[in-house]
Design a protein around this motif. Sequence first.
Motif, PDB file in Angstrom:
ATOM      1  N   ALA A 156      27.861  58.263  36.507  1.00 18.04           N
ATOM      2  CA  ALA A 156      29.276  58.608  36.548  1.00 18.04           C
ATOM      3  C   ALA A 156      29.651  59.009  37.968  1.00 18.04           C
ATOM      4  CB  ALA A 156      29.554  59.762  35.580  1.00 18.04           C
ATOM      5  N   GLU A 157      30.860  58.645  38.391  1.00 22.33           N
ATOM      6  CA  GLU A 157      31.291  58.923  39.760  1.00 22.33           C
ATOM      7  C   GLU A 157      32.698  59.506  39.740  1.00 22.33           C
ATOM      8  OE1 GLU A 157      32.921  55.994  42.924  1.00 22.33           O
ATOM      9  OE2 GLU A 157      30.756  55.999  43.177  1.00 22.33           O
ATOM     10  N   VAL A 158      32.923  60.527  40.553  1.00 19.78           N
ATOM     11  CA  VAL A 158      34.265  61.078  40.735  1.00 19.78           C
ATOM     12  C   VAL A 158      34.535  61.187  42.222  1.00 19.78           C
ATOM     13  CG1 VAL A 158      34.254  62.396  38.583  1.00 19.78           C
ATOM     14  CG2 VAL A 158      33.458  63.481  40.679  1.00 19.78           C
ATOM     15  N   MET A 159      35.816  61.213  42.572  1.00 19.89           N
ATOM     16  CA  MET A 159      36.197  61.398  43.971  1.00 19.89           C
ATOM     17  C   MET A 159      36.916  62.728  44.093  1.00 19.89           C
ATOM     18  SD  MET A 159      38.261  58.956  46.585  1.00 19.89           S
ATOM     19  CE  MET A 159      38.599  59.510  48.258  1.00 19.89           C
ATOM     20  N   LEU A 160      36.475  63.536  45.040  1.00 23.00           N
ATOM     21  CA  LEU A 160      36.992  64.881  45.203  1.00 23.00           C
ATOM     22  C   LEU A 160      37.444  65.066  46.650  1.00 23.00           C
ATOM     23  CD1 LEU A 160      37.038  67.607  43.481  1.00 23.00           C
ATOM     24  CD2 LEU A 160      34.995  68.213  44.761  1.00 23.00           C
ATOM     25  N   THR A 161      38.674  65.527  46.827  1.00 22.11           N
ATOM     26  CA  THR A 161      39.175  65.880  48.157  1.00 22.11           C
ATOM     27  C   THR A 161      39.168  67.401  48.259  1.00 22.11           C
ATOM     28  OG1 THR A 161      40.627  63.937  48.127  1.00 22.11           O
ATOM     29  CG2 THR A 161      41.043  65.600  49.820  1.00 22.11           C
ATOM     30  N   ILE A 162      38.295  67.935  49.116  1.00 20.63           N
ATOM     31  CA  ILE A 162      38.091  69.385  49.179  1.00 20.63           C
ATOM     32  C   ILE A 162      38.301  69.867  50.612  1.00 20.63           C
ATOM     33  CG2 ILE A 162      35.600  68.942  49.328  1.00 20.63           C
ATOM     34  CD1 ILE A 162      35.142  71.679  48.085  1.00 20.63           C
ATOM     35  N   PRO A 163      39.156  70.876  50.825  1.00 18.43           N
ATOM     36  CA  PRO A 163      39.327  71.414  52.181  1.00 18.43           C
ATOM     37  C   PRO A 163      38.009  71.947  52.728  1.00 18.43           C
ATOM     38  CG  PRO A 163      41.052  72.228  50.699  1.00 18.43           C
ATOM     39  CD  PRO A 163      40.032  71.540  49.849  1.00 18.43           C
ATOM     40  N   ALA A 164      37.791  71.771  54.027  1.00 17.38           N
ATOM     41  CA  ALA A 164      36.519  72.160  54.642  1.00 17.38           C
ATOM     42  C   ALA A 164      36.237  73.648  54.440  1.00 17.38           C
ATOM     43  CB  ALA A 164      36.530  71.809  56.130  1.00 17.38           C
ATOM     44  N   LEU A 165      37.264  74.496  54.570  1.00 15.77           N
ATOM     45  CA  LEU A 165      37.040  75.935  54.415  1.00 15.77           C
ATOM     46  C   LEU A 165      36.661  76.286  52.976  1.00 15.77           C
ATOM     47  CD1 LEU A 165      39.914  77.393  56.648  1.00 15.77           C
ATOM     48  CD2 LEU A 165      37.495  77.120  57.206  1.00 15.77           C
ATOM     49  N   THR A 166      37.211  75.561  52.010  1.00 13.48           N
ATOM     50  CA  THR A 166      36.819  75.762  50.615  1.00 13.48           C
ATOM     51  C   THR A 166      35.370  75.347  50.413  1.00 13.48           C
ATOM     52  OG1 THR A 166      39.082  75.423  49.814  1.00 13.48           O
ATOM     53  CG2 THR A 166      37.302  75.085  48.234  1.00 13.48           C
ATOM     54  N   LEU A 167      34.989  74.215  51.002  1.00 10.62           N
ATOM     55  CA  LEU A 167      33.613  73.731  50.883  1.00 10.62           C
ATOM     56  C   LEU A 167      32.621  74.739  51.441  1.00 10.62           C
ATOM     57  CD1 LEU A 167      31.679  71.395  50.186  1.00 10.62           C
ATOM     58  CD2 LEU A 167      32.104  70.487  52.475  1.00 10.62           C
ATOM     59  N   LEU A 168      32.991  75.405  52.543  1.00 13.44           N
ATOM     60  CA  LEU A 168      32.105  76.376  53.183  1.00 13.44           C
ATOM     61  C   LEU A 168      32.129  77.739  52.509  1.00 13.44           C
ATOM     62  CD1 LEU A 168      32.894  75.510  56.921  1.00 13.44           C
ATOM     63  CD2 LEU A 168      30.849  74.889  55.618  1.00 13.44           C
ATOM     64  N   GLY A 169      32.968  77.908  51.476  1.00  9.95           N
ATOM     65  CA  GLY A 169      33.051  79.172  50.782  1.00  9.95           C
ATOM     66  C   GLY A 169      33.888  80.213  51.496  1.00  9.95           C
ATOM     67  N   LEU A 170      34.720  79.765  52.459  1.00  8.18           N
ATOM     68  CA  LEU A 170      35.533  80.695  53.238  1.00  8.18           C
ATOM     69  C   LEU A 170      36.954  80.807  52.707  1.00  8.18           C
ATOM     70  CD1 LEU A 170      34.346  79.498  56.759  1.00  8.18           C
ATOM     71  CD2 LEU A 170      33.521  81.468  55.464  1.00  8.18           C
ATOM     72  N   ARG A 190      30.347  73.129  43.325  1.00  9.26           N
ATOM     73  CA  ARG A 190      29.214  72.669  42.518  1.00  9.26           C
ATOM     74  C   ARG A 190      29.110  71.145  42.548  1.00  9.26           C
ATOM     75  NH1 ARG A 190      30.911  76.584  38.731  1.00  9.26           N
ATOM     76  NH2 ARG A 190      31.849  74.964  37.443  1.00  9.26           N
ATOM     77  N   LEU A 191      30.263  70.470  42.432  1.00  6.15           N
ATOM     78  CA  LEU A 191      30.260  69.012  42.508  1.00  6.15           C
ATOM     79  C   LEU A 191      29.789  68.543  43.877  1.00  6.15           C
ATOM     80  CD1 LEU A 191      33.592  67.990  40.725  1.00  6.15           C
ATOM     81  CD2 LEU A 191      31.277  67.464  39.969  1.00  6.15           C
ATOM     82  N   ALA A 192      30.287  69.188  44.928  1.00  3.33           N
ATOM     83  CA  ALA A 192      29.926  68.784  46.289  1.00  3.33           C
ATOM     84  C   ALA A 192      28.434  68.987  46.543  1.00  3.33           C
ATOM     85  CB  ALA A 192      30.742  69.580  47.306  1.00  3.33           C
ATOM     86  N   GLY A 193      27.844  69.974  45.875  1.00  4.63           N
ATOM     87  CA  GLY A 193      26.422  70.225  46.063  1.00  4.63           C
ATOM     88  C   GLY A 193      25.550  69.081  45.590  1.00  4.63           C
ATOM     89  N   HIS A 194      26.078  68.231  44.701  1.00  2.10           N
ATOM     90  CA  HIS A 194      25.313  67.088  44.195  1.00  2.10           C
ATOM     91  C   HIS A 194      25.845  65.772  44.742  1.00  2.10           C
ATOM     92  CE1 HIS A 194      23.153  69.608  41.301  1.00  2.10           C
ATOM     93  NE2 HIS A 194      24.316  70.183  41.026  1.00  2.10           N
ATOM     94  N   ALA A 195      26.771  65.830  45.702  1.00  2.00           N
ATOM     95  CA  ALA A 195      27.369  64.598  46.222  1.00  2.00           C
ATOM     96  C   ALA A 195      26.369  63.831  47.074  1.00  2.00           C
ATOM     97  CB  ALA A 195      28.610  64.937  47.053  1.00  2.00           C
ATOM     98  N   PRO A 196      26.254  62.507  46.872  1.00  2.00           N
ATOM     99  CA  PRO A 196      25.319  61.727  47.693  1.00  2.00           C
ATOM    100  C   PRO A 196      25.819  61.521  49.116  1.00  2.00           C
ATOM    101  CG  PRO A 196      26.517  60.289  46.207  1.00  2.00           C
ATOM    102  CD  PRO A 196      26.896  61.692  45.839  1.00  2.00           C
ATOM    103  N   SER A 197      27.138  61.667  49.338  1.00  2.00           N
ATOM    104  CA  SER A 197      27.681  61.447  50.685  1.00  2.00           C
ATOM    105  C   SER A 197      29.024  62.135  50.814  1.00  2.00           C
ATOM    106  CB  SER A 197      27.836  59.944  50.976  1.00  2.00           C
ATOM    107  OG  SER A 197      28.766  59.365  50.074  1.00  2.00           O
ATOM    108  N   PHE A 198      29.439  62.353  52.077  1.00  2.00           N
ATOM    109  CA  PHE A 198      30.734  62.933  52.396  1.00  2.00           C
ATOM    110  C   PHE A 198      31.432  62.022  53.396  1.00  2.00           C
ATOM    111  CE2 PHE A 198      28.270  66.606  51.110  1.00  2.00           C
ATOM    112  CZ  PHE A 198      29.171  67.355  50.370  1.00  2.00           C
TER     113      PHE A 198
END
Length: 374
Positions: A156-170, A190-198
């Motif tokens: 299964a594949e999803v596409m997620l657009t996440i702000p960089a500061l959110t990704l860094l936990g800031l 959590r999703l980004a932690g299992h992402a094969p690529s960015f």
Amino acid sequence: MFTGTLAAVEAGTLTRDQAEVVLDQAGTVPEEARRAFEAELLELAARVTSLTRPKFRQRARTLRERRHPESIAARRSRAEVDRRVELRPLEDGMAWLGLRLPAEQAVAAFNRIQELAMPLQGPREARTLTQLRADVAADLLLAGVAGCGTGAGVRAEVMLTIPALTLLGLDEEPAELEGYGPVPADAARRLAGHAPSFVRLPTDPVNGAVLAMDRKKYRPTKAMRQFLRARDKTCTFAICNRSAGHCETDHTTPWAGGGPTDVANLSCGCKKHHRFKTIGAWKLKQPAAGTAAWTSPAGLTYTTEPEPLACTPPEHLATVLERLEIHDVNTRLSALYRKQRALRRDGPARRAPFPPPAPPGPEDGPAGAAPCPF
């Protein structure tokens, strides 16, 4: 209650379908925030007049998630308790099977079904894509694989657009899940932690507009296609809701006619509406990057505008940067304090001799200048 909506309907500036969307979404917002949210929806409907009911509902739901006075993380945590599977008997020997799941799981499951169903289409296949999806889903649940024997190795594949500061936990600004809308920051991480690529999309922190992404060749890069998928979300034709992930990438001004391979000259179009443009039945222009103006054979123009990409709002950005600066200073002070305490504990006999000072370099400033305290 909802006097603004009633007035807009009476004035003819709001359709019945749009009014129902306003009532559905605003009715789920706490009373103290309802009037301001209703006014924002009415302004959106008046400004972007070509929004169909599904697209207006998507915009309204996104606004609700971002304007709700309670955080999306708290609401999500409470709603997760109610996840379930439902079976509803229907007439004519049919039944409805439904699942209430966290959005990222539901979208990923639907995408897997879609990826297995689409290749089954063909000139000898009488079933529609909707019917194929239902048959594939039943096969996966009953046998673990699709009826054609595939599915065991399909991810299964999803596409997620996440702000960089959110990704860094800031920051806790919600991310954007394709096919759904805003999701909580912790679920996005959590999703980004299992992402094969960015793919990095350099954007303006004020309006989310892409800053730099162009190409000197005909074919857009993978990063460009993924950006367009995140920006357009669906086919840009006014009444089409086909997901951008299952659309074709098209040059608004043809490459052969001097059109660049640039995100300001590219858009997502399903196969049907891409063909409409190619044969000249409909004309397409992009007055601004992502804004699609379709002109019909009758000369009527229908315009769609993209939603802003998920990004840290500018009012949050200053606070986050200030917090980062304070955190950096506190970290350096703590490290210096620990070092001094260790030196005092070890005593003069065990202290390593200080090395002779190095001659000042060009990055150190002029000779005699005060050194950095850290």
